[in-house]
Design an enzyme around this catalytic site. Structure first.
Site, short mmCIF file in Angstrom:
data_model
loop_
_atom_site.label_atom_id
_atom_site.label_comp_id
_atom_site.label_asym_id
_atom_site.label_seq_id
_atom_site.Cartn_x
_atom_site.Cartn_y
_atom_site.Cartn_z
N ASN A 125 35.25 52.09 37.06
CA ASN A 125 34.36 51.43 36.10
C ASN A 125 33.29 50.69 36.88
OD1 ASN A 125 33.13 49.97 34.07
ND2 ASN A 125 34.89 48.65 33.64
N LYS A 180 30.76 49.15 35.78
CA LYS A 180 30.24 47.98 35.06
C LYS A 180 28.70 47.95 35.15
CE LYS A 180 34.59 45.57 35.63
NZ LYS A 180 35.28 44.27 35.73
N HIS A 238 37.57 47.09 26.69
CA HIS A 238 37.60 46.32 27.93
C HIS A 238 37.50 44.84 27.59
CE1 HIS A 238 36.56 44.76 31.89
NE2 HIS A 238 37.04 45.88 32.39
N GLU A 263 35.91 42.49 28.83
CA GLU A 263 34.55 41.94 28.82
C GLU A 263 33.85 42.25 27.50
OE1 GLU A 263 34.50 42.47 33.64
OE2 GLU A 263 33.33 43.87 32.40
N GLU A 313 45.19 46.03 31.92
CA GLU A 313 44.44 45.18 32.84
C GLU A 313 44.67 43.72 32.49
OE1 GLU A 313 40.62 47.13 34.64
OE2 GLU A 313 40.26 46.69 32.54
N GLY A 321 38.51 41.34 38.79
CA GLY A 321 37.41 40.80 39.59
C GLY A 321 37.69 39.45 40.22
N SER A 351 41.87 44.19 40.28
CA SER A 351 41.85 43.98 41.73
C SER A 351 42.68 45.02 42.48
CB SER A 351 42.31 42.56 42.08
OG SER A 351 41.42 41.60 41.53
#
Length: 257
Positions: free
Chosen positions: A9, A11, A97, A99, A169, A175, A214
């Site tokens: 991904n 992003k 996701h 985000e 996730e 991140g 990560s």
């Protein structure tokens, strides 16, 4: 037997030069590697260039995307439809996701509608699920994951998960440099599979469940050694051809044993 999928991904990262360099390098690094499906999800503006680059190289890398709308056309400014993604060769589409859920206020129910529309258009949903750090500390991880999956099951039935991918996730690991231990990740993956098995055992047995958060070359093998972890959804490490290829190779080795 489940086939591992390692997906990058990207992003909101990239440039024309980066797309060509990264995909060319990744294709070279993966030469001769079998036993794992490798996919990339560039920003929407670069999907066309990514398709052309992969086609010119005769690459087996799967093209994906980071989001979709729930309409194929109409007055929906700024959105990208499944039909458009499909025309440019994107098949594996990330939805849900964290985000998107946080910054764009996407609900479980809205994500389930995206899932349904992708299936209707013959595309593969990559359904992201996971808990916040507060939910993790409160012992709510399994219930949060179950709730997010049940939004799809309640709308479409468990059979709709056939051919889809689930990406677990933990939000606190995305991140941040933090990562769940392989044992912790396996425990959650097993609980996700068990939850789906309550609705349909065959679907649960066959569905690919990735780990994300990560993931790096240094920890990938430990994750992939777990019986219920079927690859990874990779963020930062996917922006480096050698690192991302190393993760994919670790998945291929682990699942061959």
């Amino acid at each position: 037997m489940r086939h591992p999928v390692v997906m990058g991904n990207w992003k909101l990262n990239g440039s024309k030069e980066m797309v060509v360099d990264l995909l060319t390098g990744l294709n070279a690094e993966l030469e001769g590697v079998t036993g794992v499906d490798v996919a990339v999800a560039p920003p929407a503006l670069f999907i066309d260039l990514a398709e052309r680059t992969l086609t010119d190289a005769g690459s087996a890398i799967i093209l994906g995307a980071q989001n979709t709308d729930i309409n194929n056309q109409g007055a929906f400014t700024g959105d990208t439809s499944p039909a458009m993604l499909k025309e440019f060769g994107a098949t594996h589409i990330i939805i849900g996701h964290s985000e998107r859920r946080e910054y764009h206020k996407e609900s479980d129910e809205f994500v389930a509608k995206k899932f349904a529309f992708l299936k209707e258009n013959g595309l593969t949903p990559v359904l992201c699920i996971g808990e916040t750090e507060a939910q993790n500390e409160a012992g709510e991880t399994e219930s949060v994951c179950a709730r997010q999956i049940d939004a799809v099951i309640n709308l479409l039935g468990a059979e709709a998960l056939n051919g889809a991918i689930i990406a677990y996730e933990p939000i606190w690991a995305i991140g941040t440099g933090k990562a769940a231990t392989a044992d912790d990740a396996q425990r959650i993956h097993a609980s996700i599979r068990a939850h789906i098995a309550e609705k349909n055992a065959d679907v649960a047995k066959n569905i690919v469940i990735q780990y994300g958060g990560s993931v790096k070359p240094e920890n990938a093998a430990a994750y992939f050694a777990q019986p219920d972890i079927d690859g990874a959804l990779v963020g930062g490490a996917a922006l480096d051809a050698k690192s991302f290829a190393a993760i994919a190779k670790a998945a291929a080795v682990a699942k061959a044993q």
